[in-house]
Design a protein around this motif. Structure first.
Motif, mmCIF file in Angstrom:
data_model
loop_
_atom_site.group_PDB
_atom_site.id
_atom_site.type_symbol
_atom_site.label_atom_id
_atom_site.label_comp_id
_atom_site.label_asym_id
_atom_site.label_seq_id
_atom_site.Cartn_x
_atom_site.Cartn_y
_atom_site.Cartn_z
ATOM 1 N N PHE A 117 0.832 -1.196 0.000
ATOM 2 C CA PHE A 117 0.000 0.000 0.000
ATOM 3 C C PHE A 117 0.875 1.258 0.000
ATOM 4 C CE2 PHE A 117 -2.782 -3.244 1.715
ATOM 5 C CZ PHE A 117 -4.035 -2.920 1.220
ATOM 6 N N GLU A 118 1.898 1.237 0.850
ATOM 7 C CA GLU A 118 2.766 2.410 0.969
ATOM 8 C C GLU A 118 3.531 2.667 -0.327
ATOM 9 O OE1 GLU A 118 5.153 1.391 4.300
ATOM 10 O OE2 GLU A 118 3.640 1.973 5.785
ATOM 11 N N ALA A 119 3.961 1.595 -0.969
ATOM 12 C CA ALA A 119 4.686 1.759 -2.238
ATOM 13 C C ALA A 119 3.772 2.351 -3.312
ATOM 14 C CB ALA A 119 5.236 0.414 -2.697
ATOM 15 N N ALA A 120 2.503 1.866 -3.347
ATOM 16 C CA ALA A 120 1.551 2.398 -4.328
ATOM 17 C C ALA A 120 1.262 3.869 -4.063
ATOM 18 C CB ALA A 120 0.260 1.581 -4.283
ATOM 19 N N LEU A 121 1.181 4.240 -2.794
ATOM 20 C CA LEU A 121 0.973 5.652 -2.451
ATOM 21 C C LEU A 121 2.173 6.496 -2.865
ATOM 22 C CD1 LEU A 121 -0.671 5.390 1.108
ATOM 23 C CD2 LEU A 121 -1.735 6.297 -0.970
ATOM 24 N N ALA A 122 3.370 5.958 -2.660
ATOM 25 C CA ALA A 122 4.584 6.692 -3.034
ATOM 26 C C ALA A 122 4.656 6.922 -4.540
ATOM 27 C CB ALA A 122 5.817 5.917 -2.566
ATOM 28 N N LEU A 123 4.064 6.010 -5.307
ATOM 29 C CA LEU A 123 4.038 6.161 -6.760
ATOM 30 C C LEU A 123 2.881 7.039 -7.227
ATOM 31 C CD1 LEU A 123 4.867 2.480 -7.769
ATOM 32 C CD2 LEU A 123 6.358 4.482 -7.992
ATOM 33 N N ASN A 124 2.139 7.577 -6.252
ATOM 34 C CA ASN A 124 1.028 8.497 -6.546
ATOM 35 C C ASN A 124 -0.073 7.826 -7.364
ATOM 36 O OD1 ASN A 124 -0.181 11.007 -6.161
ATOM 37 N ND2 ASN A 124 0.549 11.784 -8.140
ATOM 38 N N MET A 125 -0.320 6.567 -7.090
ATOM 39 C CA MET A 125 -1.401 5.855 -7.769
ATOM 40 C C MET A 125 -2.742 6.237 -7.160
ATOM 41 S SD MET A 125 -0.056 1.952 -8.338
ATOM 42 C CE MET A 125 1.230 1.555 -9.506
ATOM 43 N N SER A 126 -3.778 6.259 -7.999
ATOM 44 C CA SER A 126 -5.129 6.507 -7.508
ATOM 45 C C SER A 126 -5.624 5.275 -6.750
ATOM 46 C CB SER A 126 -6.071 6.806 -8.672
ATOM 47 O OG SER A 126 -6.222 5.649 -9.480
ATOM 48 N N PRO A 127 -6.632 5.423 -5.881
ATOM 49 C CA PRO A 127 -7.160 4.251 -5.158
ATOM 50 C C PRO A 127 -7.592 3.127 -6.088
ATOM 51 C CG PRO A 127 -7.979 6.264 -4.173
ATOM 52 C CD PRO A 127 -7.244 6.672 -5.414
ATOM 53 N N ALA A 128 -8.253 3.470 -7.200
ATOM 54 C CA ALA A 128 -8.710 2.440 -8.132
ATOM 55 C C ALA A 128 -7.524 1.721 -8.764
ATOM 56 C CB ALA A 128 -9.592 3.062 -9.216
ATOM 57 N N MET A 129 -6.482 2.467 -9.135
ATOM 58 C CA MET A 129 -5.308 1.851 -9.750
ATOM 59 C C MET A 129 -4.554 1.003 -8.738
ATOM 60 S SD MET A 129 -2.140 3.637 -11.817
ATOM 61 C CE MET A 129 -3.238 4.184 -13.142
ATOM 62 N N ARG A 130 -4.467 1.497 -7.488
ATOM 63 C CA ARG A 130 -3.802 0.700 -6.444
ATOM 64 C C ARG A 130 -4.495 -0.645 -6.297
ATOM 65 N NH1 ARG A 130 -3.853 5.535 -3.267
ATOM 66 N NH2 ARG A 130 -5.503 4.663 -1.960
ATOM 67 N N MET A 131 -5.826 -0.611 -6.247
ATOM 68 C CA MET A 131 -6.578 -1.844 -6.057
ATOM 69 C C MET A 131 -6.430 -2.769 -7.256
ATOM 70 S SD MET A 131 -8.428 -3.602 -4.008
ATOM 71 C CE MET A 131 -8.770 -2.350 -2.747
ATOM 72 N N ARG A 132 -6.520 -2.206 -8.456
ATOM 73 C CA ARG A 132 -6.522 -3.026 -9.669
ATOM 74 C C ARG A 132 -5.150 -3.604 -9.999
ATOM 75 N NH1 ARG A 132 -5.643 -1.690 -15.004
ATOM 76 N NH2 ARG A 132 -5.543 0.525 -14.455
ATOM 77 N N ARG A 133 -4.083 -2.824 -9.783
ATOM 78 C CA ARG A 133 -2.773 -3.251 -10.247
ATOM 79 C C ARG A 133 -1.868 -3.797 -9.144
ATOM 80 N NH1 ARG A 133 -0.005 0.508 -14.568
ATOM 81 N NH2 ARG A 133 1.185 -1.437 -14.631
#
Length: 222
Positions: A117-133
């Motif tokens: 989760f933290e890595a996805a946030l650091a990459l500035n991913m949207s919530p939908a993209m974090r969940m999907r990818r």
């Protein structure tokens, strides 16, 4: 009625009804499992409460009673909602096993390391993209084995729909038994058919598991 061989087409017809009910109920159960998790993760307390009530009610009560309730109680006042036996079977099975599936999915989502989760946030991913990818591909690897077991339980649970007048595999087997008195042969064949259906599902889900595993391995290698 004649010989057992002349009555076997009835068993085949019952198997087709069982497969149709199971397939539709699995689709509904998957949807309800996802929907219940969305509700339980909502920021509003009333919405979370609604999701929890759904899960606890359908997990904590008998599937047979739920089917009877939908079939016999809903048509009465004040509900006045008359459903066909086929619809009752799909709705009852889908809601019941969807409640269990929501717990499987919730556990799988929680099994994903928080660092992801933290890595996805650091990459500035949207919530939908974090969940999907990021989250769902890893969660599905953990969710699929217990989900396969639950789908097998759903297939076996379809035998209860014979009690609401649906001509499924179990209903046809009982018809054949009464007509021919070949109890051992008929119910041995019925067991084999249920076993074959379960093994077909297991083979399909193993292919799905391999697909998710290979996809996760490719993403990790990038």
């Amino acid at each position: 009625m004649g010989d057992l061989e002349q009555l076997l087409p009835l068993l085949v017809k019952g198997t087709a009804v069982t497969v149709e009910i199971a397939a539709c109920a699995i689709v509904l159960a998957v949807f309800m499992a996802c929907f219940a998790n969305v509700l339980r993760a909502a920021p509003w307390r009333a919405v979370r409460w609604l999701g929890n009530v759904y899960v606890e009610v359908f997990r904590g009560t008998s599937l047979l009673v739920q089917l009877f309730w939908f079939f016999f109680v809903l048509p009465l006042p004040p509900f006045n909602v008359a459903l066909t036996p086929f619809t009752v079977a799909i709705v009852g099975l889908g809601l019941h096993y969807g409640a269990y599936g929501s717990e499987i999915l919730r556990g799988a989502l929680r099994s994903v390391p928080h660092g992801q989760f933290e890595a996805a946030l650091a990459l500035n991913m949207s919530p939908a993209m974090r969940m999907r990818r990021i989250i769902l591909p890893q969660a599905m690897i953990n969710a699929l084995p217990p989900a396969t077991n639950l789908m097998i339980e759903l297939i076996k649970g379809t035998s209860l729909v014979s009690l609401i007048t649906l001509s499924d595999l179990t209903f046809r087997a009982r018809q054949l038994d009464e007509a021919t008195l070949e109890t051992a042969k008929i119910f041995a064949l019925t067991l084999i058919i249920y076993f074959a259906l379960a093994q077909c599902l297991v083979a399909l889900m193993r292919r799905v598991e391999l697909r998710f595993s290979h996809g996760a391995a490719r993403r990790a290698a990038r």
